[in-house]
Motif scaffolding. Structure first.
Motif, PDB file in Angstrom:
ATOM      1  N   MET A 119       1.012  -0.925   0.215  1.00 45.47           N
ATOM      2  CA  MET A 119      -0.219   0.074  -0.002  1.00 45.47           C
ATOM      3  C   MET A 119       1.124   1.377  -0.493  1.00 45.47           C
ATOM      4  SD  MET A 119      -2.940   1.487   2.690  1.00 45.47           S
ATOM      5  CE  MET A 119      -3.966   0.220   2.822  1.00 45.47           C
ATOM      6  N   SER A 120       0.760   2.316  -0.903  1.00 49.72           N
ATOM      7  CA  SER A 120       1.542   3.088  -1.191  1.00 49.72           C
ATOM      8  C   SER A 120       1.121   4.348   0.739  1.00 49.72           C
ATOM      9  CB  SER A 120       0.855   4.241  -1.826  1.00 49.72           C
ATOM     10  OG  SER A 120      -0.539   4.782  -1.498  1.00 49.72           O
ATOM     11  N   LEU A 121       2.238   5.481   0.693  1.00 47.75           N
ATOM     12  CA  LEU A 121       2.016   6.111   1.625  1.00 47.75           C
ATOM     13  C   LEU A 121       0.739   7.051   2.113  1.00 47.75           C
ATOM     14  CD1 LEU A 121       3.044   6.634   4.133  1.00 47.75           C
ATOM     15  CD2 LEU A 121       4.930   8.172   3.210  1.00 47.75           C
ATOM     16  N   LYS A 122       0.335   7.663   0.694  1.00 51.74           N
ATOM     17  CA  LYS A 122      -0.770   8.388   0.375  1.00 51.74           C
ATOM     18  C   LYS A 122      -2.358   7.816   0.434  1.00 51.74           C
ATOM     19  CE  LYS A 122      -1.742   9.955  -3.797  1.00 51.74           C
ATOM     20  NZ  LYS A 122      -1.702  11.039  -4.779  1.00 51.74           N
ATOM     21  N   LEU A 157      -2.353   6.773   4.556  1.00 50.38           N
ATOM     22  CA  LEU A 157      -3.218   8.950   4.798  1.00 50.38           C
ATOM     23  C   LEU A 157      -4.093   8.659   4.473  1.00 50.38           C
ATOM     24  CD1 LEU A 157      -0.143  10.745   3.780  1.00 50.38           C
ATOM     25  CD2 LEU A 157      -1.150  10.395   6.746  1.00 50.38           C
ATOM     26  N   LYS A 158      -5.089   8.215   3.093  1.00 49.31           N
ATOM     27  CA  LYS A 158      -5.983   8.121   3.358  1.00 49.31           C
ATOM     28  C   LYS A 158      -7.297   7.192   4.133  1.00 49.31           C
ATOM     29  CE  LYS A 158      -6.055  10.276  -1.584  1.00 49.31           C
ATOM     30  NZ  LYS A 158      -6.355  10.089  -2.936  1.00 49.31           N
ATOM     31  N   GLU A 159      -6.819   6.124   4.113  1.00 45.80           N
ATOM     32  CA  GLU A 159      -7.059   5.309   5.379  1.00 45.80           C
ATOM     33  C   GLU A 159      -7.284   5.826   6.652  1.00 45.80           C
ATOM     34  OE1 GLU A 159      -9.326   1.111   5.696  1.00 45.80           O
ATOM     35  OE2 GLU A 159      -7.763   2.193   3.903  1.00 45.80           O
ATOM     36  N   GLU A 160      -6.621   6.174   7.089  1.00 41.34           N
ATOM     37  CA  GLU A 160      -5.839   6.711   8.181  1.00 41.34           C
ATOM     38  C   GLU A 160      -7.597   8.127   8.420  1.00 41.34           C
ATOM     39  OE1 GLU A 160      -4.324   5.808  11.263  1.00 41.34           O
ATOM     40  OE2 GLU A 160      -3.870   3.854  10.043  1.00 41.34           O
ATOM     41  N   GLN A 161      -7.591   8.082   7.594  1.00 39.77           N
ATOM     42  CA  GLN A 161      -8.461   9.495   7.443  1.00 39.77           C
ATOM     43  C   GLN A 161      -9.317   9.755   7.977  1.00 39.77           C
ATOM     44  OE1 GLN A 161      -8.531  12.174   3.998  1.00 39.77           O
ATOM     45  NE2 GLN A 161      -9.613  13.741   4.538  1.00 39.77           N
ATOM     46  N   ILE A 162     -10.339   8.348   7.234  1.00 34.84           N
ATOM     47  CA  ILE A 162     -11.722   7.461   7.599  1.00 34.84           C
ATOM     48  C   ILE A 162     -11.759   6.674   8.889  1.00 34.84           C
ATOM     49  CG2 ILE A 162     -13.001   5.143   6.536  1.00 34.84           C
ATOM     50  CD1 ILE A 162     -11.493   5.917   3.803  1.00 34.84           C
ATOM     51  N   LEU A 163     -10.423   6.063   9.240  1.00 37.49           N
ATOM     52  CA  LEU A 163     -10.521   5.547  10.053  1.00 37.49           C
ATOM     53  C   LEU A 163     -10.595   6.474  11.364  1.00 37.49           C
ATOM     54  CD1 LEU A 163      -8.147   2.657  10.120  1.00 37.49           C
ATOM     55  CD2 LEU A 163     -10.069   2.537  10.394  1.00 37.49           C
ATOM     56  N   ALA A 164      -9.900   7.790  10.881  1.00 40.91           N
ATOM     57  CA  ALA A 164     -10.207   8.572  12.247  1.00 40.91           C
ATOM     58  C   ALA A 164     -11.469   9.361  12.431  1.00 40.91           C
ATOM     59  CB  ALA A 164      -9.155   9.733  12.142  1.00 40.91           C
ATOM     60  N   VAL A 188      -4.117  14.494  10.071  1.00 45.00           N
ATOM     61  CA  VAL A 188      -3.999  13.893   8.755  1.00 45.00           C
ATOM     62  C   VAL A 188      -4.789  14.441   7.546  1.00 45.00           C
ATOM     63  CG1 VAL A 188      -5.323  11.760   7.644  1.00 45.00           C
ATOM     64  CG2 VAL A 188      -4.203  11.098   9.877  1.00 45.00           C
ATOM     65  N   ARG A 189      -5.346  15.363   7.674  1.00 45.04           N
ATOM     66  CA  ARG A 189      -6.170  16.169   6.465  1.00 45.04           C
ATOM     67  C   ARG A 189      -5.561  17.096   5.999  1.00 45.04           C
ATOM     68  NH1 ARG A 189     -12.425  17.616   8.167  1.00 45.04           N
ATOM     69  NH2 ARG A 189     -13.444  15.339   7.563  1.00 45.04           N
ATOM     70  N   MET A 190      -4.944  17.192   7.018  1.00 46.81           N
ATOM     71  CA  MET A 190      -3.526  18.461   6.906  1.00 46.81           C
ATOM     72  C   MET A 190      -2.367  18.518   5.488  1.00 46.81           C
ATOM     73  SD  MET A 190      -0.542  20.083   7.784  1.00 46.81           S
ATOM     74  CE  MET A 190       0.063  18.391   9.142  1.00 46.81           C
ATOM     75  N   LEU A 191      -1.876  17.047   6.438  1.00 47.03           N
ATOM     76  CA  LEU A 191      -1.056  16.737   5.381  1.00 47.03           C
ATOM     77  C   LEU A 191      -1.501  15.793   4.289  1.00 47.03           C
ATOM     78  CD1 LEU A 191       2.054  15.692   6.147  1.00 47.03           C
ATOM     79  CD2 LEU A 191       0.989  13.357   6.363  1.00 47.03           C
ATOM     80  N   LEU A 192      -2.576  15.450   3.889  1.00 46.51           N
ATOM     81  CA  LEU A 192      -3.212  15.253   2.484  1.00 46.51           C
ATOM     82  C   LEU A 192      -3.619  16.785   1.757  1.00 46.51           C
ATOM     83  CD1 LEU A 192      -6.009  12.312   3.510  1.00 46.51           C
ATOM     84  CD2 LEU A 192      -3.702  12.577   2.030  1.00 46.51           C
ATOM     85  N   ALA A 193      -3.580  17.822   2.332  1.00 50.74           N
ATOM     86  CA  ALA A 193      -3.940  18.873   1.590  1.00 50.74           C
ATOM     87  C   ALA A 193      -2.233  18.975   1.497  1.00 50.74           C
ATOM     88  CB  ALA A 193      -4.196  20.181   2.705  1.00 50.74           C
TER      89      ALA A 193
END
Length: 147
Positions: free
Chosen positions: A1-4, A7-14, A26-31
């Motif tokens: 799984m790619s890091l990006k 991160l999207k998976e972690e966003q959903i879990l959060a 996580v949103r800040m990082l994805l942004a």
């Protein structure tokens, strides 16, 4: 799984866990990642995403220092929490002994003779150490090794 993707998976879990601090971080990082992708019109790979995370970690550390000087302990705690979350996405950190061994190996492989060759040594080290050790500490070890 790619890091990006992670991160999207972690966003959903959060979101599901209603963990606002983790979600915000996580949103800040994805942004930040998305902004770079839009600005440069490219898709970031794992190494480039790691570089964005490293930059965010450095920003948090700087903020913690500034907030401690200003005696804003409430903001220090928020930054420390975000820092801990960001560090979860970085590769496993190297021990001091491992870093020293890599520095010695890089000095030998680049035929460095003195401080004028520090850039060559750091270039060799960067790809192996990026995100796994503080580059300031690595730089100090290289200086000591070349002196």
């Amino acid at each position: 799984m790619s890091l990006k993707a992670r991160l999207k998976e972690e966003q959903i879990l959060a979101m599901r866990a209603k963990n606002k601090v983790r979600l915000g971080t996580v949103r800040m990082l994805l942004a930040a990642i998305k902004q770079i992708e839009i600005d440069n019109k490219v898709e970031l790979n794992n190494d480039e995403v790691t570089a964005v995370i490293i930059k965010s970690v450095k920003q948090r550390k700087d903020s913690i220092t500034q907030f401690e000087k200003a005696n804003r302990l409430d903001l220090v705690e928020v930054e420390k929490t975000e820092l801990a979350i960001l560090q979860e996405f970085l590769p496993q950190a190297l021990t001091t002994d491992e870093v020293k061994a890599l520095v010695e190996q890089a000095v030998a492989s680049s035929d460095a003779n003195g401080m004028q060759d520090m850039g060559k040594v750091m270039a060799v080290l960067k790809k192996d150490i990026q995100g796994r050790a503080d580059m300031g500490e690595v730089s100090a070890l290289v200086r000591a090794s070349l002196a």
